[in-house]
Write an enzyme that holds these catalytic residues in place. Sequence first.
Site, PDB file in Angstrom:
ATOM      1  N   TYR A 134      11.951  -6.032  -3.160  1.00 20.44           N
ATOM      2  CA  TYR A 134      12.295  -7.194  -3.967  1.00 20.44           C
ATOM      3  C   TYR A 134      13.689  -7.138  -4.625  1.00 20.44           C
ATOM      4  O   TYR A 134      14.396  -6.116  -4.412  1.00 20.44           O
ATOM      5  CB  TYR A 134      11.320  -7.776  -4.870  1.00 20.44           C
ATOM      6  CG  TYR A 134       9.928  -8.031  -4.180  1.00 20.44           C
ATOM      7  CD1 TYR A 134       9.943  -8.980  -3.276  1.00 20.44           C
ATOM      8  CD2 TYR A 134       8.845  -7.289  -4.399  1.00 20.44           C
ATOM      9  CE1 TYR A 134       8.770  -9.431  -2.740  1.00 20.44           C
ATOM     10  CE2 TYR A 134       7.723  -7.427  -3.691  1.00 20.44           C
ATOM     11  CZ  TYR A 134       7.546  -8.597  -2.752  1.00 20.44           C
ATOM     12  OH  TYR A 134       6.361  -8.810  -2.199  1.00 20.44           O
ATOM     13  N   GLY A 251      -2.802   4.729  -1.188  1.00 15.74           N
ATOM     14  CA  GLY A 251      -3.621   5.419  -0.269  1.00 15.74           C
ATOM     15  C   GLY A 251      -4.635   6.447  -0.903  1.00 15.74           C
ATOM     16  O   GLY A 251      -5.287   7.213  -0.113  1.00 15.74           O
TER      17      GLY A 251
HETATM   18  C1  FMN Z   1      -3.238  -7.892  -1.900  1.00 15.76           C
HETATM   19  C2  FMN Z   1      -2.012  -7.022  -2.352  1.00 15.76           C
HETATM   20  C3  FMN Z   1      -1.193  -7.527  -3.439  1.00 15.76           C
HETATM   21  C4  FMN Z   1      -0.427  -6.610  -3.897  1.00 15.76           C
HETATM   22  N1  FMN Z   1       0.625  -7.134  -4.893  1.00 15.76           N
HETATM   23  C5  FMN Z   1       1.430  -6.356  -5.715  1.00 15.76           C
HETATM   24  C6  FMN Z   1       2.179  -6.878  -6.574  1.00 15.76           C
HETATM   25  O1  FMN Z   1       2.127  -7.887  -6.924  1.00 15.76           O
HETATM   26  N2  FMN Z   1       2.812  -5.859  -7.407  1.00 15.76           N
HETATM   27  C7  FMN Z   1       3.015  -4.379  -7.002  1.00 15.76           C
HETATM   28  O2  FMN Z   1       3.861  -3.752  -7.489  1.00 15.76           O
HETATM   29  N3  FMN Z   1       2.257  -4.014  -5.961  1.00 15.76           N
HETATM   30  C8  FMN Z   1       1.440  -4.901  -5.234  1.00 15.76           C
HETATM   31  N4  FMN Z   1       0.592  -4.435  -4.277  1.00 15.76           N
HETATM   32  C9  FMN Z   1       0.676  -3.073  -4.009  1.00 15.76           C
HETATM   33  C10 FMN Z   1      -0.443  -2.431  -4.699  1.00 15.76           C
HETATM   34  O3  FMN Z   1      -0.125  -2.049  -6.175  1.00 15.76           O
HETATM   35  C11 FMN Z   1      -0.461  -0.710  -4.392  1.00 15.76           C
HETATM   36  O4  FMN Z   1       0.785  -0.063  -4.327  1.00 15.76           O
HETATM   37  C12 FMN Z   1      -0.772  -0.728  -2.744  1.00 15.76           C
HETATM   38  O5  FMN Z   1      -1.940  -1.424  -2.473  1.00 15.76           O
HETATM   39  C13 FMN Z   1      -1.189   0.763  -2.497  1.00 15.76           C
HETATM   40  O6  FMN Z   1      -2.015   1.277  -3.330  1.00 15.76           O
HETATM   41  P1  FMN Z   1      -3.486   1.184  -2.609  1.00 15.76           P
HETATM   42  O7  FMN Z   1      -3.494   2.277  -1.373  1.00 15.76           O
HETATM   43  O8  FMN Z   1      -4.640   2.044  -3.772  1.00 15.76           O
HETATM   44  O9  FMN Z   1      -4.018   0.054  -2.234  1.00 15.76           O
HETATM   45  C14 FMN Z   1      -0.232  -5.278  -3.671  1.00 15.76           C
HETATM   46  C15 FMN Z   1      -1.292  -4.852  -2.673  1.00 15.76           C
HETATM   47  C16 FMN Z   1      -2.248  -5.778  -2.219  1.00 15.76           C
HETATM   48  C17 FMN Z   1      -2.820  -5.152  -0.971  1.00 15.76           C
END
Ligand code: FMN
Length: 316
Positions: A134, A251
């Site tokens: 962004y 992850g």
């Molecule tokens: C549906 C969705 C929306 C997300 N929205 C944001 C967001 O608004 N801001 C952000 O920094 N990361 C956002 N992320 C990324 C997550 O914060 C995170 O970094 C990413 O899902 C990896 O972590 P995880 O493996 O635990 O899911 C989003 C991820 C998903 C799947």
Amino acid sequence: MEAQPLLTPYQMGRFQLSHRYPRTPGIWLKEHVEAWKPIVDAVHAKGGIFFCQIWHSGHASDYSYQPNGQAPISSTDKRITLEVGEEGEPLNYPTPRKLASEEIPQIVNDFRLAARNAIDAGFDGIEVHAANGYLIEQFLKDGVNDRTDIYGGSLKNRTRFCLEIIQAIIDEIGSDQVGVRLSPYLDIYQCSDSNPDALAVHMAESLSKLNVAYLHPIEPRMVHVDGKLKLPHMLLLMRKAFNGTFIVAGGYDREEGNKVIAEGYTDLVAFGRHFMANPDLPKHFELNAPLNKYDRSTFYLPDPVVGYTDYPFLDA
Ligand SMILES: Cc1cc2nc3c(=O)[nH]c(=O)nc-3n(C[C@H](O)[C@H](O)[C@H](O)COP(=O)(O)O)c2cc1C
């Protein structure tokens, strides 16, 4: 949390004033502040700590979300040329307008005001979204930033916009209420850097000097090593260069999260997708209970009933 019967910030942002992206909440109007208050109160009533992430999508947007259909802003006037999204959907990004140097203080001030609004709404702090391709990252990374003014070129210049925003917010609300999200090792919306280690360390050192409450970098998605899925654990340099609370995400699961905390790789682990699908994720982890599986097809959709809100709690 119960659904709020208010006109939500999302609705205001999307249909009246959005400069960003579909289906994202806003916090730049007093009406937004009022709409957030009951949401913040509901989280606090359950014992939650609630930081408001503040962002600007820059050129990862569309003309239709800009005032008068104008071009979205960026560090550059080159458009994102990705043609399909993660799910194979066709993408067509607009040609952005490169911000003039003299316009930048206005954007910095917008971030400061958003932070003030978040605190007025009752949030415990704010997180500056300097990750995931962004606007701020469009300045940070040399794969996108092609400026020749004091906001482009050297690492010091490319990080200037981000650090000016963070400094302005700190002056407004204090450093202990400010966290920062970074993703130097990801390449989202074609936001890449030729030397992510140098960027990561420079930001970690600069944020240490600013005494921010936490640094929240994102681990790149898992990689295959010897046929097994593994996290790359690329954040060590940042961890060493940062003297505040360090939070990793990307992850992780219960075992991997416990492991990296025990090893001192991080202070905290954040969860995204598992938390979406498991509203009582800490309880799942405490009991080592099986997790609900997340349904990717419902991500990023506005349905108030299907998706984010309908995953079962353990008790149920
Ligand atoms: C549906 C969705 C929306 C997300 N929205 C944001 C967001 O608004 N801001 C952000 O920094 N990361 C956002 N992320 C990324 C997550 O914060 C995170 O970094 C990413 O899902 C990896 O972590 P995880 O493996 O635990 O899911 C989003 C991820 C998903 C799947």
